[in-house]
Structure formats: structure tokens, C-alpha cells
Design an enzyme around this catalytic site. Structure first.
Site, short mmCIF file in Angstrom:
data_model
loop_
_atom_site.label_atom_id
_atom_site.label_comp_id
_atom_site.label_asym_id
_atom_site.label_seq_id
_atom_site.Cartn_x
_atom_site.Cartn_y
_atom_site.Cartn_z
N GLY A 122 0.79 -1.24 0.00
CA GLY A 122 0.00 0.00 0.00
C GLY A 122 0.81 1.28 0.00
O GLY A 122 0.30 2.34 0.34
N THR A 149 -3.74 12.11 2.95
CA THR A 149 -3.11 11.20 1.99
C THR A 149 -3.92 11.22 0.69
O THR A 149 -5.01 11.79 0.64
CB THR A 149 -3.08 9.76 2.53
OG1 THR A 149 -4.44 9.33 2.70
CG2 THR A 149 -2.35 9.65 3.86
N LYS A 154 -14.99 -0.94 6.05
CA LYS A 154 -14.10 -0.99 7.23
C LYS A 154 -14.71 -1.85 8.34
O LYS A 154 -13.98 -2.51 9.08
CB LYS A 154 -13.79 0.41 7.74
CG LYS A 154 -12.91 1.25 6.80
CD LYS A 154 -11.56 0.64 6.52
CE LYS A 154 -10.61 1.62 5.84
NZ LYS A 154 -9.40 0.97 5.31
N TYR A 163 -18.36 9.07 4.08
CA TYR A 163 -17.46 7.91 4.10
C TYR A 163 -18.19 6.69 3.53
O TYR A 163 -17.57 5.79 2.97
CB TYR A 163 -16.96 7.66 5.53
CG TYR A 163 -15.68 6.87 5.61
CD1 TYR A 163 -14.52 7.29 4.96
CD2 TYR A 163 -15.61 5.69 6.34
CE1 TYR A 163 -13.34 6.56 5.04
CE2 TYR A 163 -14.44 4.96 6.43
CZ TYR A 163 -13.32 5.40 5.79
OH TYR A 163 -12.14 4.66 5.87
#
Ligand code: NAD
Length: 260
Positions: A13, A193, A162, A155
């Protein structure tokens, strides 16, 4: 003496120097681990290779985790290069940008499948492929977010993914226990990120975070790297199936006070 001396760690990743995977890689390297790095595909090669050079890493391989063949291939290469592996880090997630905006119920079937495949199943697929070469005392680690437990606007499908990932951690911990391999997750607070940039409204949420969180601080990739060292080292020898928050305490709040 490092906490990860004599440990071989495969990190999946890494995209760039902002990646959580890079924070983990740097911390592992500082603690004496030998590192193998995997990245998604050719487009990232020019960013990832110079980072790998910084830590003297000679095993740098592309692997699209949507492909069982590519997973089998990298597992074989890791075995040839290292013999066995002690630590595997999964710092991968993906959902289409248009699923991370608007209401959750608008999630498409194909978008749901894609998010679950790349963000959830790939951790199990990697665990399964590497199982024969994982050494006793080893550890698997993945990255999750509070949106698995509570609603984080926009989200959406990633929160559902998740939640499934965190459940996978518990099932994998049960499966790998007899092999003395531990499986844990870090639930990180927001970090700027590439992946986070895809979530609508991330920037304003990020800006308010340090005002609200008990430690009044944002989270860095170094913070996550240090916690990853703990979870993947012998210091956490009896901790498995857990989700460790590295979020400046945000998740303990029940009511958010208005900041003047
Ligand atoms: P990032 O964009 O740097 O890392 C995501 C990685 O997933 C990239 O390297 C990307 O190439 C990889 N990836 C996507 N599809 C792939 C595929 N098919 N095959 C192989 N690799 C693939 O962003 P990040 O924030 O460092 O994300 C790492 C993990 O941390 C993710 O699981 C993310 O959900 C999680 N996380 C991030 C935050 C945050 O705020 N940034 C918070 C909590 C958890």
C-alpha cells in the site's frame, strides 16, 4: 537493539511519501526490520522506488490485490527472496470517488463490490497466500477508520467496508492463533493522503479535528508507524484480534462541544 531486529516485514500500500504505509515502513526500518515493499502498479513505480532506496530495500514489487495471480506471484517472489516472512502490513483501500459523496443509499452494486474487494477481501487474500510462509511470532496488520463504527458523512461504502475489515481481523486472529501469528488493526484518525483526498468534505473535517480531539492534535504517519511497531513486535505478543485507535482520543467523545 531494535524492537524488530531479525524480522522480515512485507508492506502493501505504499503510494508516496504521504502514505501511512511510508510512516510504517520508516518506523519498522528504524527498529531493525528488513522490508519488502509492494505497490499497486506501474504508475506508482517512479514514486515508490526512490522511497525504497532511502531504506536500502531491494524487494520492491508491483501487485494489484484485485488479482489472485499477482498475489500468488508476489508471495512466491517473497519466499524466494526472504525465505519466510514475520510481518505483513495491509494499508490498502479503494472506492470510486462518486461513492464517497452524497447519501450512502446511492451506492451502486458494482461500487459496493469494488470497495469490498479491494478494501476488505484483499487482506484475507494476502493472509491466505502468505500463510504457509509466515513464521511463528509473526503479525498481520491492517488500517481502519472510525467510520466503521459510527457514521462519518460521505465515508459511506468505505465505512461499511471498514466494518467488514474489522470483523475479518477477528476471524483471521482466530484462524492464525494456533500458528502463533497475531492479527490486528490500527484505526487511524484523519491524515492527508491520496486516499483521504477522495472523501468528500475531508479537508474541513481534518481542519476541525485538532480542535475537537482530546489531545488537540492531528495524526501523523509517524504516529501510526510507532503504534504499528508495537503491534507487530514481541511487545504485543499476547494481543490479537484488536483494533487500536491512533486518533488523539477522538473516539472516546460522546458529545462534541462547540469550540469558541
Ligand atoms: P494512500 O492513498 O497513500 O494508500 C492507499 C493505497 O492503496 C495506495 O498505495 C494505493 O495504491 C493502494 N491500492 C488501491 N487499490 C489497490 C489495488 N487494487 N492493489 C494494490 N494496492 C492498491 O492512503 P492512506 O491514507 O495511506 O491509506 C492506507 C490505509 O489507511 C487505507 O486502508 C485507508 O483506508 C486507511 N486509513 C486512512 C486514513 C486517512 O485519513 N488517511 C485514516 C484511517 C485509515
Amino acid at each position: 537493539m531494535g524492537l524488530l531486529d531479525n524480522k522480515i516485514a512485507m508492506i502493501f500500500g505504499l503510494a508516496n511519501e504521504r502514505s501511512i504505509a511510508w510512516g510504517i515502513t520508516k518506523a519498522f526500518y528504524q527498529q531493525g526490520a528488513t522490508i519488502g515493499i509492494s505497490y499497486a502498479g506501474e504508475l506508482l513505480e517512479k514514486r515508490v522506488k526512490p522511497l525504497a532506496e532511502q531504506i536500502g530495500c531491494t524487494f520492491v514489487e508491483a501487485c494489484d490485490v484485485a488479482s489472485d495471480e499477482q498475489i500468488a506471484d508476489i508471495t512466491h517472489k517473497a519466499q524466494q527472496h526472504f525465505g519466510g516472512v514475520d510481518i505483513l502490513v495491509h494499508a490498502i483501500a479503494f472506492a470510486n470517488r462518486d461513492e464517497l459523496n452524497g447519501p450512502y443509499y446511492q451506492t451502486s452494486r458494482s461500487g459496493f463490490h469494488l470497495a469490498m474487494d479491494i478494501s476488505v477481501y484483499s487482506f484475507t487474500a494476502l493472509a491466505r497466500a502468505f500463510q504457509p510462509i509466515l513464521r511463528p511470532g509473526g503479525a498481520l496488520l491492517t488500517l481502519t477508520y472510525y467510520g466503521a463504527e459510527k457514521v462519518a458523512p460521505h465515508y459511506n461504502v468505505m465505512g461499511v467496508a471498514k466494518a467488514a475489515l474489522e470483523a475479518s481481523v477477528r476471524y483471521l486472529a482466530f484462524d492464525f492463533g494456533p500458528q502463533n501469528v497475531r492479527v490486528n488493526a490500527i484505526s487511524a484518525g484523519p491524515i492527508r493522503t491520496l486516499a483521504a483526498a477522495g472523501v468528500s468534505g475531508f479537508k474541513s473535517m481534518y481542519q476541525k479535528y485538532a480542535e475537537i480531539a482530546p489531545l488537540h492534535s492531528n495524526i501523523t504517519i509517524e504516529d501510526v508507524g510507532n503504534a504499528a511497531v508495537f503491534l507487530c513486535s514481541d511487545l504485543a505478543a499476547k494481543t490479537t484480534g484488536e483494533v487500536l485507535f491512533v486518533d488523539a482520543g477522538y473516539n472516546i467523545l460522546g458529545i462534541i462541544e462547540e469550540v469558541d
